[in-house]
Enzyme design. Structure first.
Site, PDB file in Angstrom:
ATOM      1  N   GLN A  42      32.513  40.839  26.923  1.00 54.45           N
ATOM      2  CA  GLN A  42      31.444  40.397  27.804  1.00 54.45           C
ATOM      3  C   GLN A  42      31.990  40.050  29.178  1.00 54.45           C
ATOM      4  O   GLN A  42      33.180  39.795  29.345  1.00 54.45           O
ATOM      5  CB  GLN A  42      30.764  39.157  27.216  1.00 54.45           C
ATOM      6  CG  GLN A  42      30.125  39.386  25.860  1.00 54.45           C
ATOM      7  CD  GLN A  42      29.193  38.239  25.502  1.00 54.45           C
ATOM      8  OE1 GLN A  42      28.384  37.794  26.311  1.00 54.45           O
ATOM      9  NE2 GLN A  42      29.309  37.746  24.281  1.00 54.45           N
TER      10      GLN A  42
ATOM     11  N   ASN B 164      34.995  38.120  22.273  1.00 49.52           N
ATOM     12  CA  ASN B 164      34.985  37.398  21.003  1.00 49.52           C
ATOM     13  C   ASN B 164      35.227  38.440  19.938  1.00 49.52           C
ATOM     14  O   ASN B 164      34.439  39.375  19.802  1.00 49.52           O
ATOM     15  CB  ASN B 164      33.628  36.746  20.729  1.00 49.52           C
ATOM     16  CG  ASN B 164      33.299  35.680  21.743  1.00 49.52           C
ATOM     17  OD1 ASN B 164      34.164  34.928  22.160  1.00 49.52           O
ATOM     18  ND2 ASN B 164      32.042  35.630  22.154  1.00 49.52           N
TER      19      ASN B 164
ATOM     20  N   HIS C 154      31.509  46.466  16.438  1.00 53.81           N
ATOM     21  CA  HIS C 154      31.757  47.509  17.449  1.00 53.81           C
ATOM     22  C   HIS C 154      32.617  46.911  18.569  1.00 53.81           C
ATOM     23  O   HIS C 154      32.311  45.824  19.064  1.00 53.81           O
ATOM     24  CB  HIS C 154      30.423  48.011  18.014  1.00 53.81           C
ATOM     25  CG  HIS C 154      30.579  49.288  18.777  1.00 53.81           C
ATOM     26  ND1 HIS C 154      30.093  50.496  18.322  1.00 53.81           N
ATOM     27  CD2 HIS C 154      31.197  49.545  19.955  1.00 53.81           C
ATOM     28  CE1 HIS C 154      30.402  51.439  19.204  1.00 53.81           C
ATOM     29  NE2 HIS C 154      31.072  50.881  20.197  1.00 53.81           N
TER      30      HIS C 154
ATOM     31  N   CYS D 180      23.955  50.213  14.465  1.00 52.18           N
ATOM     32  CA  CYS D 180      24.688  49.396  15.455  1.00 52.18           C
ATOM     33  C   CYS D 180      24.011  49.454  16.823  1.00 52.18           C
ATOM     34  O   CYS D 180      23.704  50.528  17.323  1.00 52.18           O
ATOM     35  CB  CYS D 180      26.132  49.901  15.557  1.00 52.18           C
ATOM     36  SG  CYS D 180      27.037  49.155  16.923  1.00 52.18           S
TER      37      CYS D 180
ATOM     38  N   CYS E 193      26.524  51.409  19.382  1.00 53.76           N
ATOM     39  CA  CYS E 193      26.950  52.802  19.220  1.00 53.76           C
ATOM     40  C   CYS E 193      26.144  53.706  20.171  1.00 53.76           C
ATOM     41  O   CYS E 193      24.978  53.424  20.465  1.00 53.76           O
ATOM     42  CB  CYS E 193      26.753  53.253  17.772  1.00 53.76           C
ATOM     43  SG  CYS E 193      28.153  52.865  16.703  1.00 53.76           S
TER      44      CYS E 193
ATOM     45  N   SER F 245      29.069  39.186  17.325  1.00 50.75           N
ATOM     46  CA  SER F 245      27.813  39.522  16.671  1.00 50.75           C
ATOM     47  C   SER F 245      27.876  40.903  16.022  1.00 50.75           C
ATOM     48  O   SER F 245      26.957  41.289  15.318  1.00 50.75           O
ATOM     49  CB  SER F 245      26.692  39.482  17.709  1.00 50.75           C
ATOM     50  OG  SER F 245      27.015  40.327  18.797  1.00 50.75           O
TER      51      SER F 245
ATOM     52  N   HIS G 298      32.768  53.150  16.654  1.00 47.64           N
ATOM     53  CA  HIS G 298      32.372  51.898  16.015  1.00 47.64           C
ATOM     54  C   HIS G 298      33.530  51.245  15.246  1.00 47.64           C
ATOM     55  O   HIS G 298      33.581  50.027  15.111  1.00 47.64           O
ATOM     56  CB  HIS G 298      31.207  52.194  15.059  1.00 47.64           C
ATOM     57  CG  HIS G 298      30.594  50.978  14.447  1.00 47.64           C
ATOM     58  ND1 HIS G 298      29.712  50.184  15.128  1.00 47.64           N
ATOM     59  CD2 HIS G 298      30.746  50.423  13.219  1.00 47.64           C
ATOM     60  CE1 HIS G 298      29.329  49.183  14.334  1.00 47.64           C
ATOM     61  NE2 HIS G 298      29.941  49.306  13.177  1.00 47.64           N
TER      62      HIS G 298
ATOM     63  N   HIS H 278      33.779  45.476  21.665  1.00 43.66           N
ATOM     64  CA  HIS H 278      33.066  45.141  22.892  1.00 43.66           C
ATOM     65  C   HIS H 278      33.514  43.783  23.418  1.00 43.66           C
ATOM     66  O   HIS H 278      34.077  42.979  22.689  1.00 43.66           O
ATOM     67  CB  HIS H 278      31.550  45.100  22.639  1.00 43.66           C
ATOM     68  CG  HIS H 278      31.126  43.959  21.769  1.00 43.66           C
ATOM     69  ND1 HIS H 278      31.297  43.964  20.395  1.00 43.66           N
ATOM     70  CD2 HIS H 278      30.565  42.750  22.056  1.00 43.66           C
ATOM     71  CE1 HIS H 278      30.849  42.825  19.890  1.00 43.66           C
ATOM     72  NE2 HIS H 278      30.405  42.054  20.878  1.00 43.66           N
TER      73      HIS H 278
HETATM   74  P1  H2U Z   1      29.506  38.801  21.136  1.00 42.69           P
HETATM   75  O1  H2U Z   1      30.584  39.092  22.145  1.00 42.69           O
HETATM   76  O2  H2U Z   1      29.513  37.357  20.773  1.00 42.69           O
HETATM   77  O3  H2U Z   1      29.531  39.733  19.976  1.00 42.69           O
HETATM   78  O4  H2U Z   1      28.116  39.032  21.880  1.00 42.69           O
HETATM   79  C1  H2U Z   1      27.614  40.300  22.196  1.00 42.69           C
HETATM   80  C2  H2U Z   1      26.556  40.164  23.258  1.00 42.69           C
HETATM   81  O5  H2U Z   1      25.761  41.339  23.238  1.00 42.69           O
HETATM   82  C3  H2U Z   1      25.634  38.985  23.061  1.00 42.69           C
HETATM   83  O6  H2U Z   1      25.733  38.151  24.199  1.00 42.69           O
HETATM   84  C4  H2U Z   1      24.445  41.017  23.535  1.00 42.69           C
HETATM   85  C5  H2U Z   1      24.237  39.617  22.968  1.00 42.69           C
HETATM   86  O7  H2U Z   1      23.307  38.900  23.743  1.00 42.69           O
HETATM   87  N1  H2U Z   1      23.572  42.021  22.969  1.00 42.69           N
HETATM   88  C6  H2U Z   1      22.710  42.720  23.787  1.00 42.69           C
HETATM   89  O8  H2U Z   1      22.694  42.478  24.998  1.00 42.69           O
HETATM   90  N2  H2U Z   1      21.903  43.682  23.254  1.00 42.69           N
HETATM   91  C7  H2U Z   1      21.875  43.991  21.927  1.00 42.69           C
HETATM   92  O9  H2U Z   1      21.154  44.856  21.517  1.00 42.69           O
HETATM   93  C8  H2U Z   1      22.748  43.284  20.962  1.00 42.69           C
HETATM   94  C9  H2U Z   1      23.633  42.239  21.537  1.00 42.69           C
HETATM   95 ZN    ZN Z   2      28.767  50.703  16.840  1.00 42.08          ZN
END
Ligand code: H2U
Ligand code: ZN
Length: 348
Positions: A171, A156, A167, A51, A54, A164, A116, A169
């Site tokens: 934004q 999201n 975990h 992940c 994590c 994506s 996670h 999270h």
């Molecule tokens: P979601 O909220 O749609 O899951 O998006 C997660 C964001 O995390 C996504 O905008 C960022 C992606 O660009 N990200 C990173 O900045 N670094 C990473 O290693 C994975 C995802």
């Molecule tokens: Zn994780």
């Protein structure tokens, strides 16, 4: 609720966006032979070595995430906005048809927990309160910048909504200009205050609490309702009882109240179809554009796509895309379903 509206096609006005939604309650029995999504198995590992989010792992961009113990903020490795983007505005041909503007800003990712396998619904109120405090600190830091007018906090949740990674999270996108939704809500709230001499969402919250039929949950400082004008089947809006415009204006008890309400709503959602409920949620604090915003009432929106089961979602297609948003089940019956789910042992 007008009894004619419970049985018959009608449209409802959204005063916050000044748009109409079509409601077709007579249509809830229609058959469905369309797409069925696969149920998503919830994440089981407390730590996943693969992940990106994590603690201690290397992210997609090559940067290593700290060994964090509570919440964790980092600059999005694939940011949609950059602070150093050039400023320009152009109107090719001078007819107002090919208009563009340079846009700048900051995109960050916030991990809600080092675990996670957690979600907001599985976190304690204290743990969610830590997330609320980070959201506030981010809004204050980014909102204080001359080159930022709005700080959009969102999550999201679930693959169906494009998340994506399981975990927990969210934004934060902070931008020089006000995004469309903030522009619409600001104009509507300002106009309402001018015409009626009071806050739109204070007046709305009072009416919803008095009527009760769309209220999903209440505590001392927050109310959750399925808005009268909801577009998504189980859409929810969270409103503070006090007229506050941002997280910074909330006292400690109110921040705890918000954390408790976020927990209640996400737990209720997970009960509805006995599945981790996907959604996009976001906070709508006032614009951070150095103007006074007496009209603005802080609120949070939850937009979940599920309609009838863990696998049947609502699509925004056809008339929704080309005409107006449309729903079949009424907001009142969605609120009743959510209240029943909230009574189940998993929530309380
Ligand atoms: P979601 O909220 O749609 O899951 O998006 C997660 C964001 O995390 C996504 O905008 C960022 C992606 O660009 N990200 C990173 O900045 N670094 C990473 O290693 C994975 C995802
Ligand atoms: Zn994780």
């Amino acid at each position: 609720m007008n009894p004619l509206a419970q049985q018959n096609p009608h449209r409802r006005f959204n005063p916050l966006k000044r748009e109409w939604v079509l409601v077709s309650p007579h249509r809830t029995q229609r058959p469905w032979q369309g797409q069925v999504e696969k149920p998503v198995a919830p994440a089981a590992l407390t730590y996943d070595p693969e992940c990106y989010l994590c603690p201690g792992n290397v992210r997609a961009g090559g940067v290593r995430t700290d060994r964090y113990a509570s919440t964790y903020i980092f600059e999005n490795d694939f940011a949609a906005l950059k602070l150093d983007a050039p400023r320009f505005s152009s109107d090719e041909g001078g007819k107002g048809l090919l208009v563009a503007e340079g846009e700048s800003g900051v995109c960050r990712v916030i991990c809600f927990s080092p675990r996670h396998d957690l979600t907001l619904a599985k976190m304690s109120v204290e743990e969610i309160r830590a997330v609320v405090d980070v959201w506030d600190a981010q809004c204050q830091e980014l909102g204080a910048r001359e080159d930022i007018s709005y700080v959009q906090v969102f999550e999201n949740r679930g693959a169906m909504m494009g998340a994506s990674n399981p975990h927990p999270h969210g934004q934060i996108w902070a931008s020089r200009s006000l995004p469309n939704e903030a522009v619409a809500e600001q104009a509507a709230q300002a106009e309402y205050m001018k015409v009626h001499g009071c806050c739109l969402l204070c007046a709305y919250r009072e009416m919803e609490v008095a009527l009760g039929e769309r209220v999903v949950a209440k505590n001392d400082s927050f109310v959750a309702v399925v808005p009268f004008w909801a577009v998504w089947p189980f859409e929810v809006m969270i409103l503070p009882v006090r007229h506050v415009a941002d997280l910074e204006s909330m006292n400690s008890a109110e921040r705890d109240g918000l954390a408790a309400m976020l927990q209640a709503v996400t737990r209720t959602y997970d009960e509805v179809f006995e599945t981790p409920f996907p959604y996009s949620m976001g906070l709508h604090p006032r614009p951070f554009d150095r103007e006074e915003h007496p009209e603005w009432h802080f609120h949070a929106h939850f937009y979940p796509p599920l309609l009838r089961s863990a696998t049947i979602r609502k699509f925004m297609v056809g008339f929704e895309l080309l005409g107006s948003p449309q729903r079949d089940i009424t907001p009142e019956s969605a609120a009743e379903t959510l209240r029943q789910a909230a009574e189940r042992p998993g929530v309380r």
